[in-house]
Structures are given as C-alpha cells and as structure tokens.
Write a protein that holds these residues in place. Structure first.
Motif, mmCIF file in Angstrom:
data_model
loop_
_atom_site.group_PDB
_atom_site.id
_atom_site.type_symbol
_atom_site.label_atom_id
_atom_site.label_comp_id
_atom_site.label_asym_id
_atom_site.label_seq_id
_atom_site.Cartn_x
_atom_site.Cartn_y
_atom_site.Cartn_z
ATOM 1 N N PRO A 162 0.843 -1.201 0.000
ATOM 2 C CA PRO A 162 0.000 0.000 0.000
ATOM 3 C C PRO A 162 0.875 1.247 0.000
ATOM 4 O O PRO A 162 1.971 1.249 0.584
ATOM 5 C CB PRO A 162 -0.796 -0.130 1.302
ATOM 6 N N PRO A 163 0.443 2.327 -0.643
ATOM 7 C CA PRO A 163 1.255 3.539 -0.741
ATOM 8 C C PRO A 163 1.758 4.074 0.598
ATOM 9 O O PRO A 163 2.896 4.563 0.687
ATOM 10 C CB PRO A 163 0.306 4.539 -1.419
ATOM 11 N N ALA A 164 0.961 3.985 1.635
ATOM 12 C CA ALA A 164 1.356 4.542 2.923
ATOM 13 C C ALA A 164 2.583 3.855 3.517
ATOM 14 O O ALA A 164 3.270 4.423 4.379
ATOM 15 C CB ALA A 164 0.188 4.466 3.907
ATOM 16 N N SER A 165 2.879 2.641 3.052
ATOM 17 C CA SER A 165 4.021 1.895 3.587
ATOM 18 C C SER A 165 5.262 2.017 2.706
ATOM 19 O O SER A 165 6.264 1.353 2.952
ATOM 20 C CB SER A 165 3.657 0.423 3.751
ATOM 21 N N VAL A 166 5.190 2.867 1.654
ATOM 22 C CA VAL A 166 6.296 3.002 0.707
ATOM 23 C C VAL A 166 6.824 4.433 0.729
ATOM 24 O O VAL A 166 6.073 5.389 0.500
ATOM 25 C CB VAL A 166 5.858 2.644 -0.729
ATOM 26 N N LEU A 167 8.095 4.598 0.996
ATOM 27 C CA LEU A 167 8.742 5.904 0.966
ATOM 28 C C LEU A 167 9.172 6.223 -0.464
ATOM 29 O O LEU A 167 9.794 5.395 -1.122
ATOM 30 C CB LEU A 167 9.968 5.914 1.871
ATOM 31 N N TYR A 168 8.826 7.431 -0.935
ATOM 32 C CA TYR A 168 9.269 7.845 -2.264
ATOM 33 C C TYR A 168 10.419 8.832 -2.117
ATOM 34 O O TYR A 168 10.331 9.800 -1.349
ATOM 35 C CB TYR A 168 8.138 8.489 -3.070
ATOM 36 N N VAL A 169 11.484 8.590 -2.880
ATOM 37 C CA VAL A 169 12.690 9.417 -2.804
ATOM 38 C C VAL A 169 12.951 10.036 -4.169
ATOM 39 O O VAL A 169 13.095 9.324 -5.165
ATOM 40 C CB VAL A 169 13.913 8.591 -2.361
ATOM 41 N N GLY A 170 12.990 11.356 -4.234
ATOM 42 C CA GLY A 170 13.235 12.047 -5.496
ATOM 43 C C GLY A 170 13.902 13.384 -5.280
ATOM 44 O O GLY A 170 14.378 13.683 -4.178
ATOM 45 N N ASP A 171 13.931 14.200 -6.330
ATOM 46 C CA ASP A 171 14.590 15.506 -6.236
ATOM 47 C C ASP A 171 13.745 16.637 -6.804
ATOM 48 O O ASP A 171 14.161 17.793 -6.750
ATOM 49 C CB ASP A 171 15.938 15.460 -6.960
ATOM 50 N N ASP A 172 12.591 16.333 -7.364
ATOM 51 C CA ASP A 172 11.753 17.347 -7.989
ATOM 52 C C ASP A 172 10.489 17.553 -7.156
ATOM 53 O O ASP A 172 9.652 16.650 -7.062
ATOM 54 C CB ASP A 172 11.382 16.901 -9.403
#
Length: 208
Positions: A162-172
C-alpha cells in the motif's frame, strides 16, 4: 518503518548533469553548451512536457530540440541523442549501490520510478543494482508521467504494498512530490549535487 522504497532515477540515483559529454557525442564543447541552453530554456522545458510518455515521442521531441539549437546535420543530431540515451553515459552517485544494497539486505522492497523515454535497465545493471530491485516502472512503457498519481499507484501495486508503507525518494518537488497525492511519504533530496559526491541517500536508511 517502511516496507518499501521507490526511487527516482535521474538526479536521485544517477547523475543527470554530465551525461552529454562532448567527447562521447564527438562534438565540441560549444555544441553541447548550445544544446543544453536551448533544451533548458523556458521554450525547451515547455516543449519537453509529455515527451516521456513513449520512446517515439521522446526521440521526436529531443531530436527536434537538438536540431533547433544550431545548424547541425542529421548525423550530428543523432549522435547527440545517442549520447543522451546511452546507458553507459549515466553515472550512479557514489552512494547509490551502497544504499540500494543495504535496503535489499534488510528485506525492504525497492523499486525505481522514472520519467524517461528509453530503457534505463542496462544503466541499473551496470551499477550493480538491477537484480536488487523488485520493480522498475518507466513512464515510456506505461504512457504515464509523473506527477500523474496513476504512475505512483502502479509502482506501489508492482511492489505489492500500500502507498502509505512506501517511501518515495526524489529531487523534484513538483513531479516527485506528487507522490503524496496517493498517500506516499516523500523524501526530497537537495538541488545541489555532484557526480563525484554522495547524493545523501544514507538518510533513506535512517528513514526506512
């Protein structure tokens, strides 16, 4: 604690500022400087909107922009475009493999989500991280681009989380920050970066 981490590719795991090397493209410094000035101009940025939804559109938009930046033959335009999309031209940041490996070894599910018009898997393989990833979601393969929430949802589905359990890492902030719209926590890296220095990805290990 997160069960998964999804990374952006360009500017997050791999350096995006030294790809167009004049020697690799077999053109002079002034040619590359002119091309970059044009593609990064307000007009160039506007023209690039939506160019990553397919390989065909990416090539058409980028070759048109390259051609517009100077009086170049088709051979030169093709050489510059090839240099841009050559997997061996893309260099991972020094901490990329270390952090992805550490997450994998912990049992964290890991993936990459990229707005891109060509297959980055060979670059990931060269960096030694492809086999550590649970999914690679490319905009050109799904007809979707960040910040479209559907692309983030698709990537989470492919991780089986589920999205709540996934960290998204980016720069924008605009494109990567949009992951919050599907309920994903987001960690944005600073704008300042260098191909020869760690990107600051170790912070992800503390967060995850």
């Amino acid at each position: 604690m997160f069960s998964g981490v999804l990374f952006d590719f360009s500017g997050t795991l791999f350096d995006d500022r030294s790809v167009l090397d004049p020697a690799r493209a077999a053109v002079g410094d002034e040619v590359i400087t002119g091309v970059l000035a044009h593609v990064d101009s307000p007009e160039g940025i506007a023209a690039r909107q939506g160019c990553d939804v397919s390989r065909e559109r990416h090539r058409a938009v980028w070759t048109a922009l390259i051609a517009e930046s100077g009086t170049y033959s088709g051979t030169v335009v093709d050489a510059i475009y090839h240099a841009l999309t050559d997997p061996s031209a893309w260099r991972p940041y020094p901490d990329t493999a270390r952090v992805v490996t550490a997450l994998h070894d912990r049992g964290t599910r890991v993936g990459v989500v990229s707005n891109i018009g060509w297959d980055i898997r060979p670059a990931l393989a060269d960096a030694g991280v492809l086999d550590l990833l649970d999914t690679v979601v490319l905009s050109c393969e799904h007809g979707l681009e960040k910040p479209d929430p559907a692309l983030f949802t698709l990537a989470c589905d492919k991780l089986g989380l589920p999205p709540a359990s996934v960290l998204y890492v980016g720069d924008d902030p605009l494109k990567d920050g949009a992951a919050v719209r599907v309920g994903m926590p987001v960690y944005l890296l600073p704008t300042e970066r260098s191909a020869d220095r760690d990107r600051g990805l170790d912070a992800v290990l503390r967060l995850a």
